[in-house]
Design a protein around this motif. Structure first.
Motif, short mmCIF file in Angstrom:
data_model
loop_
_atom_site.label_atom_id
_atom_site.label_comp_id
_atom_site.label_asym_id
_atom_site.label_seq_id
_atom_site.Cartn_x
_atom_site.Cartn_y
_atom_site.Cartn_z
N VAL A 133 11.46 30.62 51.18
CA VAL A 133 11.01 31.46 52.59
C VAL A 133 11.78 31.88 53.26
O VAL A 133 13.20 31.46 53.39
N VAL A 134 11.68 33.08 53.88
CA VAL A 134 12.58 33.99 54.57
C VAL A 134 11.98 33.82 55.81
O VAL A 134 11.06 33.94 56.36
N ALA A 135 13.29 33.51 56.85
CA ALA A 135 13.15 33.52 58.41
C ALA A 135 13.33 35.18 58.59
O ALA A 135 14.09 35.58 59.05
N LEU A 136 11.85 35.71 58.94
CA LEU A 136 11.57 36.99 59.34
C LEU A 136 11.91 37.02 60.86
O LEU A 136 10.73 36.85 61.51
N LEU A 137 13.04 37.58 61.27
CA LEU A 137 13.04 37.62 62.75
C LEU A 137 12.54 38.84 63.19
O LEU A 137 12.87 39.88 62.81
N SER A 138 11.45 38.64 64.21
CA SER A 138 10.50 39.87 64.47
C SER A 138 11.59 40.79 65.58
O SER A 138 12.49 40.23 66.37
N ALA A 139 11.01 41.92 65.61
CA ALA A 139 11.90 43.02 66.50
C ALA A 139 11.45 42.58 67.85
O ALA A 139 10.22 42.43 68.06
N GLY A 163 7.43 31.34 67.59
CA GLY A 163 8.33 30.35 67.55
C GLY A 163 8.88 30.34 66.19
O GLY A 163 9.21 31.27 65.30
N THR A 164 8.99 29.14 65.70
CA THR A 164 9.28 28.72 64.24
C THR A 164 7.89 28.06 63.60
O THR A 164 7.91 27.44 62.51
N ARG A 165 6.71 28.50 64.17
CA ARG A 165 5.34 27.78 63.89
C ARG A 165 5.03 28.38 62.16
O ARG A 165 4.79 27.57 61.42
N THR A 169 16.01 35.77 70.54
CA THR A 169 16.04 35.78 69.08
C THR A 169 16.94 35.14 68.46
O THR A 169 16.96 34.67 67.47
N PRO A 170 18.47 35.14 68.87
CA PRO A 170 19.63 34.51 68.09
C PRO A 170 19.25 32.98 68.05
O PRO A 170 19.46 32.35 67.11
N ARG A 171 18.59 32.37 69.28
CA ARG A 171 18.27 30.99 69.13
C ARG A 171 17.34 30.59 68.14
O ARG A 171 17.43 29.59 67.40
N LEU A 172 16.14 31.41 68.11
CA LEU A 172 15.12 31.03 67.27
C LEU A 172 15.38 31.40 65.74
O LEU A 172 15.12 30.58 64.93
N LEU A 173 16.36 32.32 65.46
CA LEU A 173 16.93 32.50 63.96
C LEU A 173 17.77 30.89 63.89
O LEU A 173 17.60 30.88 62.73
N ALA A 174 18.63 30.92 64.58
CA ALA A 174 19.46 29.46 64.60
C ALA A 174 18.73 28.51 64.11
O ALA A 174 19.02 27.65 63.08
N GLU A 175 17.30 28.19 64.82
CA GLU A 175 16.52 26.77 64.63
C GLU A 175 15.97 27.32 63.37
O GLU A 175 15.69 26.11 62.66
N ALA A 176 15.45 28.29 63.03
CA ALA A 176 14.79 28.48 61.66
C ALA A 176 15.78 28.27 60.32
O ALA A 176 15.36 27.50 59.75
N ILE A 177 17.21 28.67 60.69
CA ILE A 177 18.10 28.26 59.35
C ILE A 177 18.20 26.85 59.50
O ILE A 177 18.22 26.23 58.53
N ASP A 178 18.22 25.98 60.64
CA ASP A 178 18.44 24.58 60.55
C ASP A 178 17.33 23.95 60.27
O ASP A 178 17.39 22.82 59.50
N LEU A 179 16.20 24.63 60.10
CA LEU A 179 14.79 23.85 59.64
C LEU A 179 14.76 23.68 58.15
O LEU A 179 14.00 23.07 57.52
N GLY A 180 15.63 25.07 57.41
CA GLY A 180 15.59 25.04 56.22
C GLY A 180 15.10 26.23 55.41
O GLY A 180 14.75 26.13 54.21
N ALA A 181 15.04 27.43 56.11
CA ALA A 181 14.90 28.73 55.63
C ALA A 181 15.81 28.94 54.24
O ALA A 181 17.03 28.54 54.73
N ASP A 182 15.16 29.43 53.52
CA ASP A 182 15.98 29.81 52.25
C ASP A 182 16.82 31.20 52.31
O ASP A 182 17.92 31.21 51.51
N VAL A 183 16.25 31.97 53.15
CA VAL A 183 16.64 33.25 53.17
C VAL A 183 16.68 33.72 54.63
O VAL A 183 15.75 33.35 55.41
N VAL A 184 17.50 34.70 55.11
CA VAL A 184 17.63 35.11 56.37
C VAL A 184 17.03 36.62 56.38
O VAL A 184 17.29 37.42 55.44
#
Length: 414
Positions: free
Chosen positions: A146-152, A124-126, A162-177
């Motif tokens: 902090v990079v949101a490392l989207l797993s394969a 998840g985004t834990r 995966t798109p939803r999880l990445l969007a959530e990570a960005i909303d939480l404040g990730a500095d880098v994708v």
């Protein structure tokens, strides 16, 4: 308050005094008389080096090698191993280990860290939430990105999520994708998902790229072409880029020139890639490093780091930039100066940070090492260190050695 460093040796071998005002070098001269308000620090016998940055860490995985073995020793085995134990990572465990690892980096001289945090169905985004907490808690001590490392994804269902999880990570404040396009069944889809998300969010991009000895892997070229085609200007970094090291020289040279034109930074990670790569090659195994010399010759920005810290991807590592620099000298055949540039100026450029220098007006982020030469410092022969960020001393380290000789010979100290 200003900080006056006395009798320090700069990277060119000059003995100088350095005055630091705030976060900037205010003056450099053979001798600077102390001024009212100066905090004076005598650094005779110390080299004053640009402080290293760790451009590619995994603080969420750090310090777990004793919890689960890597059954095959390669990248696939490490991914399998970490997924076996990730479900047991509590928020408190993630925060405690990441904090301990970050402070270990700091004690050795690293004042900035870019850490990847797993984002995917298995986590998840834990992990990201924990590392964001660590980032905020350490602000003022260590500059953490902090990079949101989207797993394969392993299944179609995971790919859909995966798109939803990445969007959530960005909303939480990730500095880098981030992401790992080379592990996707459809590499172009993996690249597009992370790239487009970074472009929409206006965030930098840092991708695990071509961490494989597959000669068909050309993700670095594809990323660079996409940056050039779109004008992406938030900062793009490609980490690992192992396959470039086994491409034919003319192909590697053409790719490196494209990378340089695109302004894509390349991060090489010798510890982990020397450990993971080439295990199934029984004769003349490749070293598993990217084509560092070819990239430098093309004018590309090259940074270097330690990657994994005592986890299933690399059971070794001491959170010390000297280790990565030393391996670039011995395995990458760089000069010691080139290697230190990679772990300091090169790494900081990949992170979008100012590059320190012993020069007026430059950023004042330094590591002072008690050593007779840069070779000795990078080799680890210099045991005394002072970590400086602006006018503050963040950490000091010194090792006392006692050697007992024959009776009457006395005891030697250093």
């Amino acid at each position: 308050m200003t900080l006056l460093l006395q009798s320090v040796t700069d990277p060119d071998g000059r003995r100088v005094d350095v005055r630091i005002d705030g976060r900037t070098v205010a003056a450099v001269a053979p001798s600077l008389p102390p001024l009212a308000g100066d905090d004076v620090l005598d650094l005779a016998g110390h080299l004053l080096l640009p402080a290293p940055a760790e451009p590619h860490a995994h603080l969420d995985k750090a310090l777990t090698s004793h919890r689960v073995p890597n059954p095959t020793g390669d990248l696939a085995g490490a991914i399998t191993a970490i997924r076996q134990i990730a479900a047991g990572f509590t928020h408190e465990d993630l925060v405690e280990r990441a904090t301990r690892a970050a402070l270990e980096y700091l004690a050795n001289g690293t004042t900035a860290i870019r850490t990847h945090a797993d984002v995917g169905v298995h986590a998840g985004t834990r992990h990201l939430r924990a590392l964001l907490q660590v980032r905020d808690a350490l602000a003022g001590l260590v500059d953490v990105q902090v990079v949101a490392l989207l797993s394969a994804p392993w299944t179609a269902a995971e790919a859909a999520a995966t798109p939803r999880l990445l969007a959530e990570a960005i909303d939480l404040g990730a500095d880098v994708v981030g992401g790992v396009p080379h592990l996707w069944a459809d590499r172009d889809a993996g690249l597009a998902l992370s790239f487009d998300a970074a472009a929409r969010a206006g965030l930098p991009l840092d991708l695990h790229t071509d961490e494989t000895l597959d000669p068909t892997a050309d993700g670095l070229r594809r990323l660079s072409d996409r940056v050039l085609a779109t004008g992406f200007d938030r900062g793009a970094t490609a980490s690992h880029c192992v396959s470039l090291g086994i491409h034919p020289p003319e192909v590697a040279r053409e790719t490196a020139e494209t990378v340089a034109r695109a302004g894509v930074g390349v991060v090489t990670l010798p510890q982990t890639n020397l450990y993971l790569q080439g295990r199934d090659v029984l004769s003349a195994p490749p070293r598993g490093l990217t084509a560092v010399r070819t990239l430098l010759a093309a004018g590309a920005t090259v940074g270097a780091g330690g990657d994994n810290l005592r986890d299933p991807f690399n059971p070794m590592g001491r959170a010390d930039a000297c280790e990565a620099a030393s391996l670039l000298v011995t395995a990458g055949h760089l000069s010691t100066r080139e290697a230190w540039h990679a772990v300091s100026a090169g790494a900081r450029s990949c992170l979008g940070l100012p590059v320190p220098a012993v020069a007026p007006g430059a950023a004042a982020e330094f590591l002072a090492v008690a050593a007779e030469s840069l070779d000795a410092a990078v080799a680890g022969a210099g045991t005394a260190r002072v970590v400086l960020s602006g006018e503050r001393v963040l950490a000091r380290a010194q090792l006392l050695r006692q050697v007992s000789g024959p009776v009457g010979a006395g005891v030697a100290h250093s």
